[in-house]
Enzyme design. Sequence first.
Site, PDB file in Angstrom:
ATOM      1  N   HIS A 108       0.981  -1.122  -0.046  1.00 19.16           N
ATOM      2  CA  HIS A 108       0.073   0.069  -0.072  1.00 19.16           C
ATOM      3  C   HIS A 108       0.839   1.323  -0.210  1.00 19.16           C
ATOM      4  CE1 HIS A 108       1.006  -0.025   4.233  1.00 19.16           C
ATOM      5  NE2 HIS A 108       1.000   0.947   4.136  1.00 19.16           N
TER       6      HIS A 108
HETATM    7  C1  UD1 Z   1      -1.922   5.468   5.376  1.00 21.51           C
HETATM    8  C2  UD1 Z   1      -0.735   6.435   6.143  1.00 21.51           C
HETATM    9  C3  UD1 Z   1       0.456   5.188   6.181  1.00 21.51           C
HETATM   10  C4  UD1 Z   1      -0.355   3.956   6.772  1.00 21.51           C
HETATM   11  C5  UD1 Z   1      -1.445   3.498   6.303  1.00 21.51           C
HETATM   12  C6  UD1 Z   1      -1.945   2.158   6.741  1.00 21.51           C
HETATM   13  C7  UD1 Z   1      -0.354   8.593   5.869  1.00 21.51           C
HETATM   14  C8  UD1 Z   1       0.397   9.645   5.195  1.00 21.51           C
HETATM   15  N1  UD1 Z   1      -0.324   7.336   5.385  1.00 21.51           N
HETATM   16  O1  UD1 Z   1      -1.597   5.476   4.099  1.00 21.51           O
HETATM   17  O2  UD1 Z   1       1.493   5.686   6.829  1.00 21.51           O
HETATM   18  O3  UD1 Z   1       0.871   2.872   6.600  1.00 21.51           O
HETATM   19  O4  UD1 Z   1      -2.377   4.599   6.078  1.00 21.51           O
HETATM   20  O5  UD1 Z   1      -2.844   1.394   5.988  1.00 21.51           O
HETATM   21  O6  UD1 Z   1      -1.074   8.916   6.862  1.00 21.51           O
HETATM   22  N2  UD1 Z   1      -9.175   4.898   1.301  1.00 21.51           N
HETATM   23  C9  UD1 Z   1     -10.117   4.441   0.736  1.00 21.51           C
HETATM   24  N3  UD1 Z   1     -10.859   3.981   1.859  1.00 21.51           N
HETATM   25  C10 UD1 Z   1     -10.407   3.569   3.243  1.00 21.51           C
HETATM   26  C11 UD1 Z   1      -9.229   4.257   3.331  1.00 21.51           C
HETATM   27  C12 UD1 Z   1      -8.494   4.900   2.251  1.00 21.51           C
HETATM   28  O7  UD1 Z   1     -10.765   4.339  -0.147  1.00 21.51           O
HETATM   29  O8  UD1 Z   1     -10.910   3.302   4.065  1.00 21.51           O
HETATM   30  C13 UD1 Z   1      -8.256   5.602   0.076  1.00 21.51           C
HETATM   31  C14 UD1 Z   1      -8.117   7.192   0.424  1.00 21.51           C
HETATM   32  O9  UD1 Z   1      -9.439   7.736  -0.006  1.00 21.51           O
HETATM   33  C15 UD1 Z   1      -7.271   7.478  -0.304  1.00 21.51           C
HETATM   34  C16 UD1 Z   1      -6.157   6.248  -0.590  1.00 21.51           C
HETATM   35  O10 UD1 Z   1      -7.026   5.163   0.124  1.00 21.51           O
HETATM   36  O11 UD1 Z   1      -7.559   8.034  -1.603  1.00 21.51           O
HETATM   37  C17 UD1 Z   1      -4.993   6.310   0.424  1.00 21.51           C
HETATM   38  O12 UD1 Z   1      -5.645   6.518   1.922  1.00 21.51           O
HETATM   39  P1  UD1 Z   1      -4.454   7.450   2.855  1.00 21.51           P
HETATM   40  O13 UD1 Z   1      -5.220   7.349   4.017  1.00 21.51           O
HETATM   41  O14 UD1 Z   1      -4.350   8.904   2.123  1.00 21.51           O
HETATM   42  O15 UD1 Z   1      -3.295   6.778   2.901  1.00 21.51           O
HETATM   43  P2  UD1 Z   1      -2.850   5.270   3.106  1.00 21.51           P
HETATM   44  O16 UD1 Z   1      -2.239   4.712   1.845  1.00 21.51           O
HETATM   45  O17 UD1 Z   1      -3.901   4.352   3.454  1.00 21.51           O
HETATM   46  N1  UDP Z   2      -4.028  -5.929   8.016  1.00 16.19           N
HETATM   47  C1  UDP Z   2      -5.314  -6.324   8.182  1.00 16.19           C
HETATM   48  N2  UDP Z   2      -5.989  -6.483   7.079  1.00 16.19           N
HETATM   49  C2  UDP Z   2      -5.281  -6.499   6.194  1.00 16.19           C
HETATM   50  C3  UDP Z   2      -3.905  -6.299   5.782  1.00 16.19           C
HETATM   51  C4  UDP Z   2      -3.488  -6.056   6.978  1.00 16.19           C
HETATM   52  O1  UDP Z   2      -5.825  -6.324   9.498  1.00 16.19           O
HETATM   53  O2  UDP Z   2      -5.913  -6.631   4.821  1.00 16.19           O
HETATM   54  C5  UDP Z   2      -3.188  -5.626   9.291  1.00 16.19           C
HETATM   55  C6  UDP Z   2      -1.847  -6.126   9.381  1.00 16.19           C
HETATM   56  O3  UDP Z   2      -1.981  -7.560  10.053  1.00 16.19           O
HETATM   57  C7  UDP Z   2      -1.182  -5.281  10.377  1.00 16.19           C
HETATM   58  C8  UDP Z   2      -1.572  -4.057  10.054  1.00 16.19           C
HETATM   59  O4  UDP Z   2      -2.696  -4.319   9.382  1.00 16.19           O
HETATM   60  O5  UDP Z   2      -1.486  -5.582  11.775  1.00 16.19           O
HETATM   61  C9  UDP Z   2      -0.722  -3.127   9.269  1.00 16.19           C
HETATM   62  O6  UDP Z   2      -1.553  -2.027   8.511  1.00 16.19           O
HETATM   63  P1  UDP Z   2      -0.862  -1.538   7.500  1.00 16.19           P
HETATM   64  O7  UDP Z   2      -0.312  -2.447   6.510  1.00 16.19           O
HETATM   65  O8  UDP Z   2      -2.120  -0.723   6.735  1.00 16.19           O
HETATM   66  O9  UDP Z   2      -0.075  -0.343   7.904  1.00 16.19           O
HETATM   67  P2  UDP Z   2       1.458   0.010   8.179  1.00 16.19           P
HETATM   68  O10 UDP Z   2       1.629  -0.929   9.185  1.00 16.19           O
HETATM   69  O11 UDP Z   2       2.237  -0.014   7.165  1.00 16.19           O
HETATM   70  O12 UDP Z   2       1.176   1.290   8.680  1.00 16.19           O
END
Ligand code: UD1
Ligand code: UDP
Length: 358
Positions: A207
């Site tokens: 992601h």
């Molecule tokens: C965010 C965090 C990242 C973390 C990750 C965990 C920042 C800068 N990044 O990244 O550190 O590792 O979360 O997963 O804060 N979206 C949906 N539905 C959701 C969530 C997100 O459609 O439930 C879409 C958003 O609208 C956006 C994109 O996914 O367009 C990215 O979401 P965003 O929260 O900006 O960043 P993540 O990649 O989730």
């Molecule tokens: N995870 C989850 N469902 C998924 C993928 C990941 O519950 O479909 C859990 C995973 O086991 C871990 C956490 O989400 O505990 C990690 O989150 P993510 O990878 O979104 O963010 P990051 O750790 O990189 O900030």
Amino acid sequence: MKIVTVVGARPQFIKAAALSRVLRREHREILVHTGQHYDPNMSDIFFEDLGIPHPDHNLGISGGSHAQMTGRMLIAIEGILLQEKPDAVLVYGDTNSTMAAALAAVKLHIPILHVEAAARLGTMANPEEVNRIVTDHVSSVLFACVPSAMEFARKEGLTRNLFLVGDPMYDAFLYYKGKKTLGEIRLKTLDGNLIDVPERFNYLTCHREENTGTEQALAAILDAMESMDVPTIYPVHPRNRAAAIDMQRKGGLGKVLFVDPVGYLESNTLVCQSERIVTDSGGVQREAFFAGKPCVTVFDHVVWPETMVGYCNQLARPDAADILGKFSRKPKFDATYKPFGDGHACEKICELLRTVEL
Ligand code: UD1
Ligand code: UDP
């Protein structure tokens, strides 16, 4: 104390599940959900399955550029803090929700408690690095997960109220481990069909902004998974959904099971029962290490140096040959090496909060 905790993203819900349970024995916690993650399978499922208290405030803020998201959160969190008047604000990790809460709190002279403090990659090109550095430097108490974070903090002069407590993600991993069996897990494909977990499988998550900016990186990672001997379970983060659907349509990826994001109980079990893990997630690479699974992290920078021993976790470029090559080395896991603590980081945080001067 009255503590306002601010969460917004999936990994923060998991950390909050571990800490809130302990924190609420001694403190009054007000939980704020920024809304950064909002799909039911990115948010509600964690609150329901992990027994996280219902948020007191949900700001409903998500999407947009970094500045747009952070700016809107900053304004909304300031309003909540003025209303709640807490003794401290607690934040986790490195998301935009973390930094927005920290900035709102410091400007109101409210002490900040940063959990998972002082991890560093060494590049400001990574958006999470910026969030970490800003948050650490305005926090009153830094709870570090690992020895390397203590070193990074000292190098930046962050020595006041700096504590090594262990990793709340490890607490959560141990607490929820085995709560779901493979037989109980039903995966939902991107076109809505329910399927069982295959007997043998690899686990993939992806992601990071760095790996999703173009389709090339994800295509190379999927290529690597397709070449492996067992199928891959790939819960697709919403950030990649459109790209993943597109690649699946193009064909040639019959061994990759593209599915909706799963809940934490499922993810924990899938990590523990997989054969190999490929990820760019900070959380999943640690969980692979906790579970003793060979892991390749597709990323340019080491995020958790403690996992990078004995080929347990290796960096790879988004390149099929590189990823496969890394798996040809046999990892050596040492059961006595426990850099993430003893599974009681949350208790240690609460113990320290009894005496620390904010
Ligand atoms: C965010 C965090 C990242 C973390 C990750 C965990 C920042 C800068 N990044 O990244 O550190 O590792 O979360 O997963 O804060 N979206 C949906 N539905 C959701 C969530 C997100 O459609 O439930 C879409 C958003 O609208 C956006 C994109 O996914 O367009 C990215 O979401 P965003 O929260 O900006 O960043 P993540 O990649 O989730
Ligand atoms: N995870 C989850 N469902 C998924 C993928 C990941 O519950 O479909 C859990 C995973 O086991 C871990 C956490 O989400 O505990 C990690 O989150 P993510 O990878 O979104 O963010 P990051 O750790 O990189 O900030």
